[in-house]
Design a protein around this motif. Structure first.
Motif, PDB file in Angstrom:
ATOM      1  N   GLU A   1     -54.492  19.139 -14.364  1.00  0.00           N
ATOM      2  CA  GLU A   1     -54.194  19.202 -12.936  1.00  0.00           C
ATOM      3  C   GLU A   1     -53.456  17.935 -12.537  1.00  0.00           C
ATOM      4  OE1 GLU A   1     -56.338  19.683  -8.536  1.00  0.00           O
ATOM      5  OE2 GLU A   1     -57.553  19.575 -10.361  1.00  0.00           O
ATOM      6  N   PHE A   2     -52.183  18.099 -12.172  1.00  0.00           N
ATOM      7  CA  PHE A   2     -51.366  16.976 -11.734  1.00  0.00           C
ATOM      8  C   PHE A   2     -51.390  16.900 -10.209  1.00  0.00           C
ATOM      9  CE2 PHE A   2     -49.381  18.272 -15.767  1.00  0.00           C
ATOM     10  CZ  PHE A   2     -49.330  17.058 -16.445  1.00  0.00           C
ATOM     11  N   LYS A   3     -51.596  15.695  -9.682  1.00  0.00           N
ATOM     12  CA  LYS A   3     -51.418  15.413  -8.265  1.00  0.00           C
ATOM     13  C   LYS A   3     -50.235  14.464  -8.161  1.00  0.00           C
ATOM     14  CE  LYS A   3     -56.302  16.049  -7.143  1.00  0.00           C
ATOM     15  NZ  LYS A   3     -57.534  15.427  -6.600  1.00  0.00           N
ATOM     16  N   ILE A   4     -49.220  14.867  -7.437  1.00  0.00           N
ATOM     17  CA  ILE A   4     -47.913  14.221  -7.524  1.00  0.00           C
ATOM     18  C   ILE A   4     -47.457  13.724  -6.162  1.00  0.00           C
ATOM     19  CG2 ILE A   4     -45.528  14.534  -8.296  1.00  0.00           C
ATOM     20  CD1 ILE A   4     -46.591  16.972  -9.930  1.00  0.00           C
ATOM     21  N   THR A   5     -46.916  12.506  -6.137  1.00  0.00           N
ATOM     22  CA  THR A   5     -46.307  11.959  -4.928  1.00  0.00           C
ATOM     23  C   THR A   5     -45.159  11.048  -5.338  1.00  0.00           C
ATOM     24  OG1 THR A   5     -46.753  10.882  -2.806  1.00  0.00           O
ATOM     25  CG2 THR A   5     -47.769   9.901  -4.756  1.00  0.00           C
ATOM     26  N   SER A   6     -44.491  10.471  -4.362  1.00  0.00           N
ATOM     27  CA  SER A   6     -43.380   9.550  -4.615  1.00  0.00           C
ATOM     28  C   SER A   6     -43.549   8.310  -3.762  1.00  0.00           C
ATOM     29  CB  SER A   6     -42.041  10.231  -4.302  1.00  0.00           C
ATOM     30  OG  SER A   6     -40.971   9.309  -4.425  1.00  0.00           O
ATOM     31  N   ALA A   7     -43.079   7.184  -4.271  1.00  0.00           N
ATOM     32  CA  ALA A   7     -43.198   5.929  -3.534  1.00  0.00           C
ATOM     33  C   ALA A   7     -42.067   5.732  -2.539  1.00  0.00           C
ATOM     34  CB  ALA A   7     -43.233   4.744  -4.499  1.00  0.00           C
TER      35      ALA A   7
ATOM     36  N   GLY B   1     -57.061  -0.803 -17.040  1.00  0.00           N
ATOM     37  CA  GLY B   1     -57.892  -0.681 -15.856  1.00  0.00           C
ATOM     38  C   GLY B   1     -57.036  -0.357 -14.644  1.00  0.00           C
ATOM     39  N   VAL B   2     -57.621   0.359 -13.687  1.00  0.00           N
ATOM     40  CA  VAL B   2     -56.907   0.763 -12.473  1.00  0.00           C
ATOM     41  C   VAL B   2     -57.782   0.477 -11.259  1.00  0.00           C
ATOM     42  CG1 VAL B   2     -55.757   2.642 -11.233  1.00  0.00           C
ATOM     43  CG2 VAL B   2     -55.701   2.583 -13.737  1.00  0.00           C
ATOM     44  N   GLU B   3     -57.201  -0.114 -10.247  1.00  0.00           N
ATOM     45  CA  GLU B   3     -57.952  -0.354  -9.017  1.00  0.00           C
ATOM     46  C   GLU B   3     -58.343   0.983  -8.380  1.00  0.00           C
ATOM     47  OE1 GLU B   3     -57.198  -2.519  -4.702  1.00  0.00           O
ATOM     48  OE2 GLU B   3     -56.358  -3.407  -6.525  1.00  0.00           O
ATOM     49  N   PRO B   4     -59.585   1.119  -7.939  1.00  0.00           N
ATOM     50  CA  PRO B   4     -60.024   2.393  -7.350  1.00  0.00           C
ATOM     51  C   PRO B   4     -59.167   2.793  -6.145  1.00  0.00           C
ATOM     52  CG  PRO B   4     -61.905   0.972  -7.810  1.00  0.00           C
ATOM     53  CD  PRO B   4     -60.678   0.136  -8.022  1.00  0.00           C
ATOM     54  N   ARG B   5     -58.935   4.084  -6.024  1.00  0.00           N
ATOM     55  CA  ARG B   5     -58.219   4.686  -4.890  1.00  0.00           C
ATOM     56  C   ARG B   5     -56.792   4.142  -4.744  1.00  0.00           C
ATOM     57  NH1 ARG B   5     -60.874   7.592  -1.254  1.00  0.00           N
ATOM     58  NH2 ARG B   5     -59.629   6.846   0.505  1.00  0.00           N
ATOM     59  N   LEU B   6     -56.200   3.728  -5.848  1.00  0.00           N
ATOM     60  CA  LEU B   6     -54.823   3.234  -5.786  1.00  0.00           C
ATOM     61  C   LEU B   6     -53.863   4.370  -5.469  1.00  0.00           C
ATOM     62  CD1 LEU B   6     -52.860   0.885  -6.097  1.00  0.00           C
ATOM     63  CD2 LEU B   6     -52.732   1.399  -8.544  1.00  0.00           C
ATOM     64  N   PHE B   7     -54.103   5.546  -6.056  1.00  0.00           N
ATOM     65  CA  PHE B   7     -53.227   6.677  -5.777  1.00  0.00           C
ATOM     66  C   PHE B   7     -53.311   7.064  -4.303  1.00  0.00           C
ATOM     67  CE2 PHE B   7     -52.484  11.288  -5.446  1.00  0.00           C
ATOM     68  CZ  PHE B   7     -51.202  11.356  -5.960  1.00  0.00           C
ATOM     69  N   HIS B   8     -54.496   7.018  -3.729  1.00  0.00           N
ATOM     70  CA  HIS B   8     -54.655   7.307  -2.305  1.00  0.00           C
ATOM     71  C   HIS B   8     -53.815   6.340  -1.473  1.00  0.00           C
ATOM     72  CE1 HIS B   8     -56.596   6.637   1.655  1.00  0.00           C
ATOM     73  NE2 HIS B   8     -56.731   7.948   1.646  1.00  0.00           N
TER      74      HIS B   8
ATOM     75  N   CYS C   1     -49.801   2.592   1.904  1.00  0.00           N
ATOM     76  CA  CYS C   1     -50.524   1.438   2.432  1.00  0.00           C
ATOM     77  C   CYS C   1     -51.065   0.571   1.312  1.00  0.00           C
ATOM     78  CB  CYS C   1     -51.653   1.891   3.353  1.00  0.00           C
ATOM     79  SG  CYS C   1     -52.837   3.037   2.572  1.00  0.00           S
ATOM     80  N   VAL C   2     -50.275   0.424   0.228  1.00  0.00           N
ATOM     81  CA  VAL C   2     -50.719  -0.402  -0.891  1.00  0.00           C
ATOM     82  C   VAL C   2     -50.717  -1.873  -0.501  1.00  0.00           C
ATOM     83  CG1 VAL C   2     -50.219  -1.107  -3.262  1.00  0.00           C
ATOM     84  CG2 VAL C   2     -49.933   1.289  -2.589  1.00  0.00           C
ATOM     85  N   GLN C   3     -49.684  -2.305   0.214  1.00  0.00           N
ATOM     86  CA  GLN C   3     -49.600  -3.710   0.590  1.00  0.00           C
ATOM     87  C   GLN C   3     -50.721  -4.065   1.566  1.00  0.00           C
ATOM     88  OE1 GLN C   3     -45.761  -5.060   1.810  1.00  0.00           O
ATOM     89  NE2 GLN C   3     -44.672  -3.862   0.264  1.00  0.00           N
ATOM     90  N   PRO C   4     -51.310  -5.251   1.412  1.00  0.00           N
ATOM     91  CA  PRO C   4     -52.401  -5.675   2.307  1.00  0.00           C
ATOM     92  C   PRO C   4     -51.957  -5.678   3.765  1.00  0.00           C
ATOM     93  CG  PRO C   4     -52.223  -7.125   0.405  1.00  0.00           C
ATOM     94  CD  PRO C   4     -51.020  -6.246   0.372  1.00  0.00           C
ATOM     95  N   GLY C   5     -52.854  -5.242   4.628  1.00  0.00           N
ATOM     96  CA  GLY C   5     -52.564  -5.240   6.057  1.00  0.00           C
ATOM     97  C   GLY C   5     -51.931  -3.975   6.571  1.00  0.00           C
TER      98      GLY C   5
ATOM     99  N   ASP D   1     -53.017   8.583   6.599  1.00  0.00           N
ATOM    100  CA  ASP D   1     -54.073   9.506   7.005  1.00  0.00           C
ATOM    101  C   ASP D   1     -54.911   8.926   8.130  1.00  0.00           C
ATOM    102  OD1 ASP D   1     -55.196   7.534   5.463  1.00  0.00           O
ATOM    103  OD2 ASP D   1     -56.413   8.871   4.232  1.00  0.00           O
ATOM    104  N   GLU D   2     -55.085   7.601   8.123  1.00  0.00           N
ATOM    105  CA  GLU D   2     -55.811   6.949   9.207  1.00  0.00           C
ATOM    106  C   GLU D   2     -55.024   7.033  10.519  1.00  0.00           C
ATOM    107  OE1 GLU D   2     -57.223   2.437  10.528  1.00  0.00           O
ATOM    108  OE2 GLU D   2     -56.537   2.835   8.477  1.00  0.00           O
ATOM    109  N   ILE D   3     -53.717   6.818  10.426  1.00  0.00           N
ATOM    110  CA  ILE D   3     -52.872   6.887  11.618  1.00  0.00           C
ATOM    111  C   ILE D   3     -52.855   8.297  12.190  1.00  0.00           C
ATOM    112  CG2 ILE D   3     -50.506   6.637  12.474  1.00  0.00           C
ATOM    113  CD1 ILE D   3     -50.118   4.452  10.367  1.00  0.00           C
TER     114      ILE D   3
END
Length: 383
Positions: free
Chosen positions: A173-179, A277-284, A290-294, A299-301
């Motif tokens: 199962e692939f979940k796919i997005t683009s940056a 290793g991967v930081e949790p919820r990085l794909f989210h 909203c990867v960059q701090p701040g 989804d929150e907006i």
């Protein structure tokens, strides 16, 4: 005067014939000889549609040649009838055959479109084996970057760049997005292409039925590095896949937010990279920009908007609304773009990004603020 056949034409064709055959040497028939059941069913659909259309095309071409030969000027056919203008039998044959072909094509296409819906979990491993209801599906999160592919295995806690692997006969199962740009994820041997779009998630279900080393690539033009936006897909037995996972974990590198921001910058011909290793919820965070701090996640907006907004006091909260990768006159500058063939190191945001455009003195002409600090437009006088 009798026209003589040109010897030049025959000699010329004999000379260029090998060159024409060389053009076929570059053809890749992987679409017609895939390694996955989903791609196999898509291949069958192509063949069925082609054969149904040939049922009309071949007779029409044959009859066209036959009519041209039979009724040529020198033939003087005995049944020549210049006053003929209608035949009910011929009309029924002309229209009924294409109508039946269209009905058959429509039925096959409609059925296959629903059965091969990329969002629909696959129900079989191949034509002779069904997927067990309790069977585990390999989860792979895919992010299209410029110009490379990032694959995250959330259950295994690993990630790779430009290299993908999966066990044979295990549903994926692939979940796919683009940056950034709209892209397209395509492994011809595995399944059909599906788009990768920034701020959106698409899903693809597939399975590999035989081991091998296959090519995947971007099927949507995205600029300079598009031609090299390719990766390898390794289908292997479970033991081989376990060894591959152990090799990735042994790399010791970790994919955290800072590393992702560096990786996100445009670069070409990037070799495979492993992250143990991967930081949790990085794909989210990548999906919601909203990867960059701040940064506030999309989804929150959207949830805030659905509830009626965040109130008047949110008018000055603009820094967190600039999603990853934005550059504007307000002074926000993400990581400097990497040089060709390199990946830039994370440099963070400039200090100016911490202030609003008005606080930096970049207030747009013709705009003023009221007593509450809200921007207002000083329009022209009344009419």
């Amino acid at each position: 005067m009798t026209a003589r056949p040109s010897a030049f034409n025959g000699a010329f064709l004999r000379r260029i014939a090998p060159l024409l055959l060389l053009t076929l040497g570059g053809c890749d028939w992987v679409v017609l000889s895939p390694a996955g059941d989903v791609a196999m069913q898509q291949r069958d659909l192509i063949l069925i549609a082609t054969l149904l259309m040939l049922l009309i095309i071949i007779p029409v071409i044959a009859m066209t040649i036959w009519f041209a030969w039979r009724y040529r000027e020198k033939a003087q056919a005995a049944d020549y009838d210049p006053d003929w203008d209608h035949s009910t039998s011929l009309e029924l044959m002309i229209w009924s055959a294409p109508l039946l072909i269209i009905i058959a094509l429509g039925a096959v296409t409609w059925t296959s479109t629903h059965l091969l819906d990329p969002y629909r979990p696959i129900e079989r491993i191949d034509s002779g084996r069904k997927v067990e209801p309790a069977a585990r599906r390999l989860q792979v999160e895919v992010v299209a970057l410029d110009w490379k592919w990032l694959f995250i295995y959330p259950e295994l806690g690993i990630a790779t760049v430009n290299e993908l692997a999966a066990p044979v006969d295990q549903p994926i199962e692939f979940k796919i997005t683009s940056a950034s740009l709209m892209n397209s994820f395509f492994v011809p041997a595995l399944a059909g292409q599906i788009y990768a779009m920034p701020g959106m998630q698409t899903v693809l279900h597939a399975v590999a039925n035989k081991p091998g080393n296959f090519e995947g690539f971007s099927a949507n033009y995205t600029g300079t590095g598009f031609s090299h936006m390719r990766f390898r897909f390794h289908a292997m037995d479970q033991a081989g896949f376990d060894r591959w996972v152990a090799q990735v974990k042994a790399s010791g590198a970790k994919l955290d937010r800072a590393t992702y921001v560096a990786l996100e910058q445009p670069s070409e011909k990037v070799p495979p990279m492993y992250f143990g290793g991967v930081e949790p919820r990085l794909f989210h965070a990548a999906l919601n920009m909203c990867v960059q701090p701040g940064k506030r996640c999309m989804d929150e907006i959207m949830m805030t908007d659905a509830r009626g907004g965040a109130g008047k006091e949110s008018a000055r909260d603009v820094a967190g609304l600039r999603h990853d990768g934005t550059i504007d006159v307000g002074g926000f500058h993400p990581v400097e773009p990497g040089k060709k063939g390199e990946i830039a190191q994370p440099a963070g945001m400039t200090p100016a990004a911490e202030r609003t455009p008005a606080e930096q003195g970049h207030q747009a002409p013709g705009h003023q603020q009221d007593a509450d600090g809200h921007a207002g437009h000083s329009g022209h006088g009344g009419m």
